[in-house]
Scaffold this motif. Sequence first.
Motif, mmCIF file in Angstrom:
data_model
loop_
_atom_site.group_PDB
_atom_site.id
_atom_site.type_symbol
_atom_site.label_atom_id
_atom_site.label_comp_id
_atom_site.label_asym_id
_atom_site.label_seq_id
_atom_site.Cartn_x
_atom_site.Cartn_y
_atom_site.Cartn_z
ATOM 1 N N ARG A 1 -46.139 0.478 -110.244
ATOM 2 C CA ARG A 1 -47.279 0.573 -109.339
ATOM 3 C C ARG A 1 -47.506 2.033 -108.970
ATOM 4 N NH1 ARG A 1 -44.172 -3.212 -107.362
ATOM 5 N NH2 ARG A 1 -43.699 -2.218 -105.366
ATOM 6 N N ALA A 2 -48.692 2.331 -108.511
ATOM 7 C CA ALA A 2 -49.056 3.715 -108.200
ATOM 8 C C ALA A 2 -48.208 4.238 -107.041
ATOM 9 C CB ALA A 2 -50.534 3.799 -107.850
ATOM 10 N N PHE A 3 -47.908 5.533 -107.083
ATOM 11 C CA PHE A 3 -47.237 6.185 -105.963
ATOM 12 C C PHE A 3 -47.605 7.660 -105.938
ATOM 13 C CE2 PHE A 3 -43.940 6.402 -109.345
ATOM 14 C CZ PHE A 3 -43.728 7.776 -109.403
ATOM 15 N N ARG A 4 -47.215 8.325 -104.850
ATOM 16 C CA ARG A 4 -47.535 9.742 -104.662
ATOM 17 C C ARG A 4 -46.342 10.440 -104.029
ATOM 18 N NH1 ARG A 4 -49.973 12.873 -100.507
ATOM 19 N NH2 ARG A 4 -51.353 14.538 -101.271
ATOM 20 N N ILE A 5 -46.004 11.628 -104.540
ATOM 21 C CA ILE A 5 -44.960 12.461 -103.961
ATOM 22 C C ILE A 5 -45.593 13.799 -103.611
ATOM 23 C CG2 ILE A 5 -42.708 13.540 -104.303
ATOM 24 C CD1 ILE A 5 -42.126 11.461 -106.461
ATOM 25 N N ALA A 6 -45.598 14.130 -102.329
ATOM 26 C CA ALA A 6 -46.152 15.396 -101.862
ATOM 27 C C ALA A 6 -44.996 16.338 -101.545
ATOM 28 C CB ALA A 6 -47.016 15.177 -100.626
ATOM 29 N N VAL A 7 -45.013 17.501 -102.188
ATOM 30 C CA VAL A 7 -43.945 18.494 -102.041
ATOM 31 C C VAL A 7 -44.543 19.712 -101.356
ATOM 32 C CG1 VAL A 7 -42.234 19.881 -103.276
ATOM 33 C CG2 VAL A 7 -42.877 17.635 -104.162
ATOM 34 N N PRO A 8 -44.378 19.848 -100.028
ATOM 35 C CA PRO A 8 -45.002 20.973 -99.321
ATOM 36 C C PRO A 8 -44.206 22.268 -99.377
ATOM 37 C CG PRO A 8 -43.938 19.517 -97.754
ATOM 38 C CD PRO A 8 -43.772 18.878 -99.106
ATOM 39 N N VAL A 9 -42.907 22.181 -99.691
ATOM 40 C CA VAL A 9 -42.033 23.358 -99.705
ATOM 41 C C VAL A 9 -41.155 23.305 -100.957
ATOM 42 C CG1 VAL A 9 -41.978 23.557 -97.198
ATOM 43 C CG2 VAL A 9 -40.262 22.146 -98.358
ATOM 44 N N PRO A 10 -40.556 24.408 -101.373
ATOM 45 C CA PRO A 10 -39.626 24.359 -102.499
ATOM 46 C C PRO A 10 -38.535 23.320 -102.242
ATOM 47 C CG PRO A 10 -40.132 26.630 -101.958
ATOM 48 C CD PRO A 10 -40.747 25.795 -100.876
ATOM 49 N N GLN A 11 -38.198 22.561 -103.285
ATOM 50 C CA GLN A 11 -37.299 21.435 -103.087
ATOM 51 C C GLN A 11 -36.421 21.192 -104.301
ATOM 52 O OE1 GLN A 11 -37.651 17.952 -104.567
ATOM 53 N NE2 GLN A 11 -38.810 18.957 -106.189
ATOM 54 N N CYS A 12 -35.394 20.380 -104.096
ATOM 55 C CA CYS A 12 -34.485 19.965 -105.169
ATOM 56 C C CYS A 12 -34.156 18.490 -104.951
ATOM 57 C CB CYS A 12 -33.220 20.808 -105.145
ATOM 58 S SG CYS A 12 -31.999 20.345 -106.402
ATOM 59 N N ALA A 13 -34.188 17.697 -106.017
ATOM 60 C CA ALA A 13 -33.943 16.260 -105.893
ATOM 61 C C ALA A 13 -33.191 15.765 -107.122
ATOM 62 C CB ALA A 13 -35.255 15.496 -105.730
ATOM 63 N N ARG A 14 -32.483 14.672 -106.924
ATOM 64 C CA ARG A 14 -31.808 13.969 -108.032
ATOM 65 C C ARG A 14 -32.357 12.550 -108.075
ATOM 66 N NH1 ARG A 14 -26.593 15.077 -107.023
ATOM 67 N NH2 ARG A 14 -26.770 16.825 -108.479
ATOM 68 N N THR A 15 -32.860 12.136 -109.229
ATOM 69 C CA THR A 15 -33.477 10.819 -109.364
ATOM 70 C C THR A 15 -32.707 9.985 -110.375
ATOM 71 O OG1 THR A 15 -35.676 11.708 -108.853
ATOM 72 C CG2 THR A 15 -35.583 9.570 -109.937
ATOM 73 N N LEU A 16 -32.315 8.796 -109.957
ATOM 74 C CA LEU A 16 -31.673 7.840 -110.847
ATOM 75 C C LEU A 16 -32.714 6.791 -111.231
ATOM 76 C CD1 LEU A 16 -29.418 8.943 -108.746
ATOM 77 C CD2 LEU A 16 -27.988 7.190 -109.777
ATOM 78 N N MET A 17 -32.907 6.577 -112.523
ATOM 79 C CA MET A 17 -33.892 5.624 -113.015
ATOM 80 C C MET A 17 -33.180 4.476 -113.701
ATOM 81 S SD MET A 17 -37.295 6.248 -115.366
ATOM 82 C CE MET A 17 -36.540 6.393 -116.987
#
Length: 321
Positions: A111-127
Amino acid sequence: MTVLADEPAAPAECVNRWQQALSRAFARVEVAVPDPAAWTASLSTHRLGALQITDETSGPATVLRSTGSVAADPRRHVLARLQLEGTVHVSQDDRSAELPPGSLTFLDLGRAFRIAVPVPQCARTLMVPRPLLGLDENALRQFTATRVDPGDGDANALLLPLLTGIGREISGVAVPVQDHLARTAADLLAVLAADHAARLVPGTRPPTQSLFDRITASVEASLSDPDLSPQVIADQNGVSLRYLHQLFQRQGSTVSGWIRGRRLDAAHQELARPDAARREISAVAARWGFTNASHFSRAFREAYGMSPIQWRGQARGRPGP
């Protein structure tokens, strides 16, 4: 797979490269960057059986998985995004959440989604494939884009640090250990999702998925791999080859027959899509693990009573040749 989007290039090319990298790692998305000239990003992905772990860093941007992207690339995995640095905002299913460092959220690629990144960032995503979470569609729709914090109960306090540590260390250990850690991470995610859903969705039960369901879910995520074999599947899921064959026999099938059927079904669905006319039959076959186009065509005809070309033409509302 490792993709660096901060290599020397024109600003527009950097953004385009980042959009392609995210789309290959997860599913088709659209990216917008407020200041391309001063923007950098990098991404590194490790695929371990049914589990994929992706580390990303980026400057301010917006990542959108639109309804059009979902229709064009209908992967239905679930993302568990663990925010490591910087705060981002996620939204899906008319909900939104702010993710500060240390928090996690689930997003459904279906389904549709949105990720807004307002500042420099770091993330780890498990799929992971949806079935590995063991939750029904109703529960999944009600807890995506909600925040999971370490302080929200004993399970979160225990499991979130474990997930963080596994994701950080998994690429540096021996392959047999990686496989075990990947299965452990998938199990931890299932428990975390069930606990989170139980607090948000009354009546949600913990996952009770059978070993057969878990194995077939991991196979679904690897259908495009031409080297997928019963031995590979057994090794990835920590069972003997003999026991793997017994599991499928109890379901009235064979391992190879089940894989071939799912690959044919996936190709059958892809050829029915509106944009299939622009795709070579051999490319569709290769996408779903068939290395020989002639063998694919014969198997397709045996399964559906017509050739892939005829089915594509029929699905588009015109007779095939």
